[in-house]
Design a protein around this motif. Structure first.
Motif, mmCIF file in Angstrom:
data_model
loop_
_atom_site.group_PDB
_atom_site.id
_atom_site.type_symbol
_atom_site.label_atom_id
_atom_site.label_comp_id
_atom_site.label_asym_id
_atom_site.label_seq_id
_atom_site.Cartn_x
_atom_site.Cartn_y
_atom_site.Cartn_z
ATOM 1 N N MET A 57 28.506 52.781 44.441
ATOM 2 C CA MET A 57 27.691 53.190 45.574
ATOM 3 C C MET A 57 28.443 54.249 46.372
ATOM 4 N N VAL A 58 27.725 55.243 46.832
ATOM 5 C CA VAL A 58 28.318 56.347 47.575
ATOM 6 C C VAL A 58 28.407 55.983 49.056
ATOM 7 N N LEU A 59 29.499 56.371 49.680
ATOM 8 C CA LEU A 59 29.651 56.191 51.116
ATOM 9 C C LEU A 59 29.122 57.421 51.826
ATOM 10 N N ALA A 60 28.643 57.251 53.044
ATOM 11 C CA ALA A 60 28.021 58.349 53.782
ATOM 12 C C ALA A 60 28.969 59.518 53.982
ATOM 13 N N ASN A 61 30.273 59.283 54.038
ATOM 14 C CA ASN A 61 31.206 60.382 54.268
ATOM 15 C C ASN A 61 31.873 60.872 52.982
ATOM 16 N N GLU A 62 31.443 60.363 51.845
ATOM 17 C CA GLU A 62 32.007 60.774 50.561
ATOM 18 C C GLU A 62 30.879 61.082 49.587
ATOM 19 N N ILE A 63 30.592 62.363 49.406
ATOM 20 C CA ILE A 63 29.555 62.734 48.450
ATOM 21 C C ILE A 63 30.169 63.609 47.373
ATOM 22 N N SER A 64 29.562 63.548 46.212
ATOM 23 C CA SER A 64 30.055 64.338 45.085
ATOM 24 C C SER A 64 29.491 65.759 45.158
ATOM 25 N N LEU A 65 29.998 66.609 44.294
ATOM 26 C CA LEU A 65 29.528 67.992 44.226
ATOM 27 C C LEU A 65 28.045 68.044 43.862
ATOM 28 N N ILE A 66 27.620 67.232 42.890
ATOM 29 C CA ILE A 66 26.204 67.246 42.493
ATOM 30 C C ILE A 66 25.323 66.748 43.640
ATOM 31 N N GLN A 67 25.800 65.753 44.399
ATOM 32 C CA GLN A 67 25.037 65.271 45.543
ATOM 33 C C GLN A 67 24.913 66.347 46.614
ATOM 34 N N ALA A 68 25.986 67.094 46.827
ATOM 35 C CA ALA A 68 25.944 68.186 47.803
ATOM 36 C C ALA A 68 24.927 69.242 47.376
ATOM 37 N N THR A 99 12.495 66.413 41.442
ATOM 38 C CA THR A 99 13.802 66.245 40.805
ATOM 39 C C THR A 99 13.922 67.151 39.585
ATOM 40 N N SER A 100 12.821 67.419 38.919
ATOM 41 C CA SER A 100 12.852 68.328 37.760
ATOM 42 C C SER A 100 13.252 69.731 38.193
ATOM 43 N N ILE A 116 20.158 73.386 39.540
ATOM 44 C CA ILE A 116 21.588 73.108 39.668
ATOM 45 C C ILE A 116 22.271 72.872 38.324
ATOM 46 N N GLY A 117 21.494 72.922 37.248
ATOM 47 C CA GLY A 117 22.081 72.769 35.911
ATOM 48 C C GLY A 117 22.459 71.339 35.577
ATOM 49 N N ALA A 118 21.617 70.388 36.000
ATOM 50 C CA ALA A 118 21.845 68.976 35.704
ATOM 51 C C ALA A 118 20.599 68.413 35.042
ATOM 52 N N GLU A 164 17.479 62.990 34.966
ATOM 53 C CA GLU A 164 17.964 61.625 35.120
ATOM 54 C C GLU A 164 19.162 61.561 36.058
ATOM 55 N N ALA A 165 20.079 62.535 35.921
ATOM 56 C CA ALA A 165 21.261 62.580 36.792
ATOM 57 C C ALA A 165 20.855 62.818 38.245
ATOM 58 N N VAL A 166 19.902 63.719 38.452
ATOM 59 C CA VAL A 166 19.432 64.009 39.807
ATOM 60 C C VAL A 166 18.748 62.779 40.387
#
Length: 77
Positions: A1-12, A26-27, A33-35, A38-40
């Protein structure tokens, strides 16, 4: 689970796209973004479950009403 102050590059990247257009699918985001879709979807759900994404809203073009500048203020208490 992601924390509110820690997001990944794809989440950003997902958040940036949603800030421009909260109705974007999402499509569309995945393609831009080149993902994979399903990942999105997975990352979107993680951010929603963590409370990072609360919903979508409409942004009004205030210049269309004649305003020259608009400011937003966020106060955390």
């Amino acid at each position: 689970m992601v924390l509110a102050n820690e997001i990944s590059l794809i989440q950003a990247k997902i958040l940036k796209k949603l800030l421009v257009d909260g109705r974007k699918s999402t499509s569309e985001i995945a393609k831009e973004i080149g993902a994979t879709k399903e990942a999105v979807n997975k990352q979107y759900q993680e951010m929603k479950n963590a409370g990072i994404i609360k919903g979508a809203t409409i942004h009004i073009n205030y210049r269309g009403f004649g305003y020259k500048a608009v400011a937003s203020l966020l106060i955390i208490t």
